[in-house]
Design a protein around this motif. Sequence first.
Motif, mmCIF file in Angstrom:
data_model
loop_
_atom_site.group_PDB
_atom_site.id
_atom_site.type_symbol
_atom_site.label_atom_id
_atom_site.label_comp_id
_atom_site.label_asym_id
_atom_site.label_seq_id
_atom_site.Cartn_x
_atom_site.Cartn_y
_atom_site.Cartn_z
ATOM 1 N N GLN A 85 4.254 -2.556 -3.234
ATOM 2 C CA GLN A 85 3.611 -3.864 -3.271
ATOM 3 C C GLN A 85 4.611 -4.887 -2.747
ATOM 4 N N LEU A 86 4.157 -5.731 -1.848
ATOM 5 C CA LEU A 86 5.058 -6.614 -1.108
ATOM 6 C C LEU A 86 4.811 -8.072 -1.470
ATOM 7 N N GLN A 87 5.873 -8.718 -1.928
ATOM 8 C CA GLN A 87 5.806 -10.149 -2.215
ATOM 9 C C GLN A 87 6.064 -10.921 -0.931
ATOM 10 N N THR A 88 5.403 -12.060 -0.800
ATOM 11 C CA THR A 88 5.534 -12.816 0.448
ATOM 12 C C THR A 88 6.967 -13.284 0.690
ATOM 13 N N ASN A 89 7.752 -13.479 -0.359
ATOM 14 C CA ASN A 89 9.128 -13.943 -0.151
ATOM 15 C C ASN A 89 10.054 -12.837 0.349
ATOM 16 N N LYS A 90 9.563 -11.613 0.407
ATOM 17 C CA LYS A 90 10.361 -10.492 0.931
ATOM 18 C C LYS A 90 9.962 -10.117 2.358
ATOM 19 N N TYR A 97 13.210 -4.399 9.510
ATOM 20 C CA TYR A 97 13.494 -2.959 9.635
ATOM 21 C C TYR A 97 12.251 -2.077 9.609
ATOM 22 N N ALA A 98 11.170 -2.514 8.980
ATOM 23 C CA ALA A 98 9.999 -1.648 8.833
ATOM 24 C C ALA A 98 9.166 -1.615 10.104
ATOM 25 N N GLY A 99 8.785 -0.418 10.534
ATOM 26 C CA GLY A 99 7.871 -0.283 11.657
ATOM 27 C C GLY A 99 6.428 -0.374 11.221
ATOM 28 N N LEU A 100 6.179 0.027 9.957
ATOM 29 C CA LEU A 100 4.833 -0.018 9.408
ATOM 30 C C LEU A 100 4.897 -0.512 7.967
ATOM 31 N N VAL A 101 3.932 -1.344 7.602
ATOM 32 C CA VAL A 101 3.760 -1.765 6.213
ATOM 33 C C VAL A 101 2.444 -1.171 5.726
ATOM 34 N N HIS A 102 2.522 -0.335 4.682
ATOM 35 C CA HIS A 102 1.347 0.397 4.197
ATOM 36 C C HIS A 102 0.561 -0.367 3.144
ATOM 37 N N SER A 103 1.062 -1.499 2.684
ATOM 38 C CA SER A 103 0.534 -2.101 1.462
ATOM 39 C C SER A 103 -0.040 -3.498 1.676
ATOM 40 N N VAL A 104 -0.682 -3.714 2.826
ATOM 41 C CA VAL A 104 -1.301 -5.012 3.090
ATOM 42 C C VAL A 104 -2.609 -5.082 2.299
ATOM 43 N N SER A 107 -4.942 -11.866 2.002
ATOM 44 C CA SER A 107 -4.824 -12.781 3.136
ATOM 45 C C SER A 107 -3.461 -13.461 3.200
ATOM 46 N N ARG A 108 -2.931 -13.860 2.061
ATOM 47 C CA ARG A 108 -1.630 -14.543 2.047
ATOM 48 C C ARG A 108 -0.545 -13.671 2.654
ATOM 49 N N LEU A 109 -0.626 -12.378 2.388
ATOM 50 C CA LEU A 109 0.373 -11.457 2.922
ATOM 51 C C LEU A 109 0.212 -11.315 4.434
ATOM 52 N N VAL A 110 -1.020 -11.282 4.908
ATOM 53 C CA VAL A 110 -1.259 -11.228 6.353
ATOM 54 C C VAL A 110 -0.633 -12.440 7.040
ATOM 55 N N THR A 111 -0.842 -13.614 6.464
ATOM 56 C CA THR A 111 -0.296 -14.849 7.039
ATOM 57 C C THR A 111 1.232 -14.794 7.093
ATOM 58 N N ALA A 112 1.842 -14.339 5.990
ATOM 59 C CA ALA A 112 3.298 -14.276 5.920
ATOM 60 C C ALA A 112 3.854 -13.236 6.892
ATOM 61 N N LEU A 113 3.221 -12.088 6.974
ATOM 62 C CA LEU A 113 3.682 -11.035 7.882
ATOM 63 C C LEU A 113 3.567 -11.491 9.339
ATOM 64 N N SER A 114 2.482 -12.169 9.657
ATOM 65 C CA SER A 114 2.293 -12.651 11.021
ATOM 66 C C SER A 114 3.396 -13.635 11.405
ATOM 67 N N ALA A 115 3.689 -14.578 10.525
ATOM 68 C CA ALA A 115 4.728 -15.568 10.817
ATOM 69 C C ALA A 115 6.083 -14.892 11.005
ATOM 70 N N GLY A 140 -6.680 -3.349 -7.611
ATOM 71 C CA GLY A 140 -6.385 -2.271 -8.540
ATOM 72 C C GLY A 140 -5.058 -2.490 -9.232
ATOM 73 N N GLU A 141 -4.811 -1.673 -10.232
ATOM 74 C CA GLU A 141 -3.575 -1.847 -11.010
ATOM 75 C C GLU A 141 -2.334 -1.539 -10.195
ATOM 76 N N ARG A 142 -2.470 -0.802 -9.107
ATOM 77 C CA ARG A 142 -1.333 -0.506 -8.234
ATOM 78 C C ARG A 142 -1.363 -1.357 -6.968
ATOM 79 N N GLY A 143 -2.148 -2.420 -6.979
ATOM 80 C CA GLY A 143 -2.315 -3.211 -5.774
ATOM 81 C C GLY A 143 -3.423 -2.639 -4.923
ATOM 82 N N GLY A 144 -3.708 -3.309 -3.842
ATOM 83 C CA GLY A 144 -4.759 -2.845 -2.954
ATOM 84 C C GLY A 144 -5.970 -3.751 -2.988
ATOM 85 N N VAL A 145 -6.770 -3.649 -1.938
ATOM 86 C CA VAL A 145 -7.997 -4.418 -1.837
ATOM 87 C C VAL A 145 -9.166 -3.501 -2.183
#
Length: 239
Positions: A85-90, A97-104, A107-115, A140-145
């Motif tokens: 699970q990824l916090q926007t401040n990270k 370093y990451a080529g892929l992020v599996h845990s999007v 929407s807030r995370l999409v915005t942060a990742l794009s920037a 869900g309890e483990r994150g996810g949409v």
Amino acid sequence: MTDRRTQLADNLARVEERISAACAAAGREREEVTLIVVTKTYPASDVRLLSELGVRHVAENRDQDAAPKAAECSDLPLTWHFVGQLQTNKVRSVVNYAGLVHSVDRSRLVTALSAAAVRAGRELDCLIQVALDAESGARGERGGVAPDGVLDLADEIAAAEGLRPVGLMTVAPLTGPFADRPRAAFGRLMEIATDLRATHPAANMVSAGMSADLEDAVAAGATHVRVGSAVLGVRPRLG
């Protein structure tokens, strides 16, 4: 005492046998499934040994551990996957370093990742984490949409500069209708993936299955399995 390289080689061989057998049972080619070794809590020295043994994909779930490890191993031919699970401040650190992020999963995370991707001058592959235990619109309890939010989130990723929607990820749920039914859970994920490809044809990656249930994931059609303890051993407790 067996040295660490031999131990890892033996464990990798056993996991390889499991994946190959699962592919054969499912009528799939071995090349259809990519092994991602989850190296969380283990040192950079293990990552280096895994690379020597032919591993090309490794995963981490905590940026504070992953960032220095990836920097130490930057000379290796590895693709780093972020699976936690990824916090926007990270995000800015993870994009380095990451080529892929599996845990999007929002929407807030999409915005942060794009920037962050634009700032870094790169394209980042994103998987939507699906919470199969979530009620409509809930996480869900483990994150996810929730499944009914996948297509909208994929549209947001596709429209975001610097990001590409490449598929779906899930963790077999501990609660809800798929609790203790990993094969059924992964089968449901494949149905959602089929729907996603109707509007995003390039989103053909399905990340599912871990050490305990990789066979179920392969049987369902997963393209990537995330294996940690079966390769590296029982994880040390984090303090």
